[in-house]
Design an enzyme around this catalytic site. Structure first.
Site, PDB file in Angstrom:
ATOM      1  N   HIS A  71      31.429 -26.132 -98.134  1.00  0.00           N
ATOM      2  CA  HIS A  71      30.751 -27.269 -98.709  1.00  0.00           C
ATOM      3  C   HIS A  71      29.504 -26.493 -99.427  1.00  0.00           C
ATOM      4  O   HIS A  71      28.496 -26.497 -98.699  1.00  0.00           O
ATOM      5  CB  HIS A  71      30.383 -28.190 -97.942  1.00  0.00           C
ATOM      6  CG  HIS A  71      29.649 -29.491 -98.239  1.00  0.00           C
ATOM      7  ND1 HIS A  71      29.673 -30.458 -97.415  1.00  0.00           N
ATOM      8  CD2 HIS A  71      29.025 -29.594 -99.255  1.00  0.00           C
ATOM      9  CE1 HIS A  71      29.180 -31.524 -98.150  1.00  0.00           C
ATOM     10  NE2 HIS A  71      28.573 -30.863 -99.442  1.00  0.00           N
ATOM     11  N   GLN A 153      24.305 -38.487-104.154  1.00  0.00           N
ATOM     12  CA  GLN A 153      25.591 -38.721-104.925  1.00  0.00           C
ATOM     13  C   GLN A 153      25.087 -40.250-106.029  1.00  0.00           C
ATOM     14  O   GLN A 153      24.287 -40.860-105.699  1.00  0.00           O
ATOM     15  CB  GLN A 153      26.650 -39.220-104.058  1.00  0.00           C
ATOM     16  CG  GLN A 153      27.023 -38.205-103.212  1.00  0.00           C
ATOM     17  CD  GLN A 153      27.985 -36.928-103.758  1.00  0.00           C
ATOM     18  OE1 GLN A 153      28.277 -37.083-104.866  1.00  0.00           O
ATOM     19  NE2 GLN A 153      27.880 -36.032-102.795  1.00  0.00           N
ATOM     20  N   HIS A 228      28.892 -32.891 -93.467  1.00  0.00           N
ATOM     21  CA  HIS A 228      27.429 -32.566 -93.057  1.00  0.00           C
ATOM     22  C   HIS A 228      26.989 -33.567 -91.826  1.00  0.00           C
ATOM     23  O   HIS A 228      26.257 -34.836 -92.211  1.00  0.00           O
ATOM     24  CB  HIS A 228      26.504 -32.669 -94.241  1.00  0.00           C
ATOM     25  CG  HIS A 228      26.674 -33.801 -95.286  1.00  0.00           C
ATOM     26  ND1 HIS A 228      27.011 -35.016 -94.981  1.00  0.00           N
ATOM     27  CD2 HIS A 228      26.734 -33.592 -96.494  1.00  0.00           C
ATOM     28  CE1 HIS A 228      27.002 -35.587 -96.154  1.00  0.00           C
ATOM     29  NE2 HIS A 228      27.091 -34.831 -97.093  1.00  0.00           N
ATOM     30  N   ASN A 231      24.248 -36.493 -91.400  1.00  0.00           N
ATOM     31  CA  ASN A 231      23.853 -37.124 -92.267  1.00  0.00           C
ATOM     32  C   ASN A 231      24.597 -37.840 -93.241  1.00  0.00           C
ATOM     33  O   ASN A 231      25.826 -37.481 -93.233  1.00  0.00           O
ATOM     34  CB  ASN A 231      23.200 -35.697 -93.363  1.00  0.00           C
ATOM     35  CG  ASN A 231      22.235 -34.981 -92.640  1.00  0.00           C
ATOM     36  OD1 ASN A 231      21.018 -35.065 -92.788  1.00  0.00           O
ATOM     37  ND2 ASN A 231      22.647 -33.975 -92.052  1.00  0.00           N
ATOM     38  N   ASP A 260      19.770 -25.881 -91.183  1.00  0.00           N
ATOM     39  CA  ASP A 260      18.502 -25.339 -91.568  1.00  0.00           C
ATOM     40  C   ASP A 260      16.990 -26.121 -91.093  1.00  0.00           C
ATOM     41  O   ASP A 260      16.139 -25.569 -91.654  1.00  0.00           O
ATOM     42  CB  ASP A 260      18.522 -25.702 -93.179  1.00  0.00           C
ATOM     43  CG  ASP A 260      18.322 -27.219 -93.623  1.00  0.00           C
ATOM     44  OD1 ASP A 260      18.542 -28.185 -92.596  1.00  0.00           O
ATOM     45  OD2 ASP A 260      18.750 -27.753 -94.655  1.00  0.00           O
ATOM     46  N   GLY A 261      17.312 -26.822 -89.971  1.00  0.00           N
ATOM     47  CA  GLY A 261      16.195 -27.401 -89.528  1.00  0.00           C
ATOM     48  C   GLY A 261      15.621 -28.421 -90.090  1.00  0.00           C
ATOM     49  O   GLY A 261      14.558 -29.120 -89.746  1.00  0.00           O
ATOM     50  N   ASP A 286      25.892 -26.676 -97.900  1.00  0.00           N
ATOM     51  CA  ASP A 286      25.574 -27.669 -98.805  1.00  0.00           C
ATOM     52  C   ASP A 286      24.363 -27.317 -99.759  1.00  0.00           C
ATOM     53  O   ASP A 286      23.604 -28.162-100.370  1.00  0.00           O
ATOM     54  CB  ASP A 286      25.160 -29.001 -98.318  1.00  0.00           C
ATOM     55  CG  ASP A 286      25.208 -30.165 -98.762  1.00  0.00           C
ATOM     56  OD1 ASP A 286      25.751 -30.378 -99.945  1.00  0.00           O
ATOM     57  OD2 ASP A 286      24.730 -31.245 -98.424  1.00  0.00           O
ATOM     58  N   ALA A 321      18.796 -34.035-100.910  1.00  0.00           N
ATOM     59  CA  ALA A 321      19.639 -33.789-101.904  1.00  0.00           C
ATOM     60  C   ALA A 321      20.296 -32.240-101.726  1.00  0.00           C
ATOM     61  O   ALA A 321      19.766 -31.199-102.556  1.00  0.00           O
ATOM     62  CB  ALA A 321      18.845 -33.916-103.242  1.00  0.00           C
ATOM     63  N   GLY A 322      21.085 -32.120-100.651  1.00  0.00           N
ATOM     64  CA  GLY A 322      21.451 -30.914-100.714  1.00  0.00           C
ATOM     65  C   GLY A 322      20.737 -30.016 -99.901  1.00  0.00           C
ATOM     66  O   GLY A 322      19.723 -30.562 -99.240  1.00  0.00           O
TER      67      GLY A 322
END
Length: 399
Positions: A71, A153, A228, A231, A260-261, A286, A321-322
């Protein structure tokens, strides 16, 4: 180390080799792009083999199977939605420098015409030489998702699952689509999931408002992954466990994780691991175009994104956003915050994705006969060199 990029036979030695169930101190012999032998300390190649081999000193670091990112949207200022080779090169080169040896080009919710363009670009890219990380195929994230959970999205392009589109895409580009993310509660989703599963395509829930029973029903039809996890999905409630509750408890579903925290608290990561074990969690990035780039203004799926302190959020609405994450960054985060061994984390970064994609006989772990998709790190897990099918695609500059 660069000689290994052109040598048919090379040996990386003085390295801690991360296998599927243990770490072995020793060396790995590669011939014609595949792992020939894994040798523990005290075992050596015979004199004839040593005469033609190029030796690479691992300097006491770690040798891991190359990471597989199922992803990822972009990096180094480029996005797969650009649908052009130069962007694909930028993305695969950037992520290879952080240990990724294979990935799925991940799309956004967009018009059918825009998705068609990405599919054609990905097909063309795979047909030619791929100089950096391998593109295993495409992950369609949408457009068959929930308006209630669009995340980053574009809601203007959300539609119910279109089975005819799927049939057209797979007929025109056989084997290219490897994963599709949808909301199982939408009309036509269960038929689409069953069809995807029958084609060997990973059917994943994401950006979904599905209740517990809807996810279980989807798993009955072949749903096997959650995008994810935590989320952009209906959360857990003790009287209605929701999408999250079903993902946590249903062993047929792998859970993607952005470590990623920023997307998931460490305590929630530990909860996911307690519920599913390291065999059912898949690390992903992501990552968007801003990965590897300075803070500033970017775009994702045509929507304006602001990146500040390495965190990407939509300008309108402030949704995440990612990410700006890399796979080696996810590995280091997991080491720091979970107490897991590098063996377990490697499984989540490589082996589990390989199993989901049906390529575990070729890659995703280190063993004789496997492709030499490898990443060498130092003792602090900084990437020093990356090989794809035995070919060096990245080497850190020594300063």
């Amino acid at each position: 180390m660069t000689e290994s990029s052109s040598s048919a036979s090379w040996l990386i030695h003085h390295v801690n080799i991360v296998l599927e169930d243990q770490i072995v101190s020793g060396s790995v012999h590669v011939e014609r792009g595949r792992i020939s032998r894994v040798l523990s300390d005290g075992c050596e190649l015979d004199a004839e083999a040593m005469a033609s081999v190029v030796s690479v000193d691992g300097l006491g670091g770690y040798l891991l199977p190359g990471f597989i990112d199922m992803h990822v949207h972009g990096g180094s200022g480029a996005d797969f939605m650009d649908a052009e080779r130069k962007s694909f090169d930028k993305i695969t080169r950037f992520h290879a420098s952080h240990g990724t040896t294979g990935m799925l080009a991940t799309t956004m919710t967009a018009s059918k015409e825009a998705i068609d363009a990405v599919l054609q670009a990905a097909e063309d890219y795979r047909a030619a030489e791929m100089p950096y990380a391998s593109l295993y195929g495409v992950h369609l994230e949408g457009p068959f998702i929930s308006e209630k959970w669009p995340g980053a999205q574009n809601p203007a392009f959300i539609v119910d699952p279109q089975l005819e589109w799927l049939k057209q895409w797979t007929a025109k580009w056989p084997g290219l689509i490897r994963q599709l993310t949808l909301a199982p509660e939408r009309k036509g989703s269960l038929d689409a999931i069953a069809w995807l599963a029958g084609q060997g395509i990973v059917a994943a829930c994401g950006h979904t408002d599905a209740v517990y029973e809807e996810i279980i029903a989807a798993a009955d039809d072949g749903l096997s992954q959650a995008v994810h996890t935590y989320n952009a999905m209906r959360g857990l409630h003790h009287r209605e466990p929701g999408t999250l509750g079903a993902v946590l408890i249903e062993d047929r579903i792998y859970g993607e994780l952005i470590a990623d925290g920023k997307h998931v608290h460490p305590a929630a990561i530990r909860l996911l691991l307690a519920a599913k074990s390291t065999d059912k969690v898949i690390l992903i990035t992501d990552a968007m175009a801003a990965a590897g780039m300075p803070d500033g203004d970017y775009a994702l799926g045509g929507l304006a994104v602001v990146v500040k302190d390495g965190e990407a959020r939509l300008r309108e609405g402030n949704a995440l956003a990612g990410s700006c994450l890399t796979m080696i960054g996810a590995v280091r985060f997991m080491l720091e915050h979970t107490g897991l061994s590098i063996v377990d984390i490697s499984r989540m970064a490589s082996g589990n994705a390989a199993k989901q994609l049906g390529i575990s006989s070729l890659t995703g772990s280190i063993g004789a006969g496997k492709q030499a998709d490898l990443v060498l790190t130092d003792a602090q897990f900084n990437v020093k060199q990356t090989w794809v099918q035995g070919r060096s695609v990245y080497e850190a500059v020594v300063v």
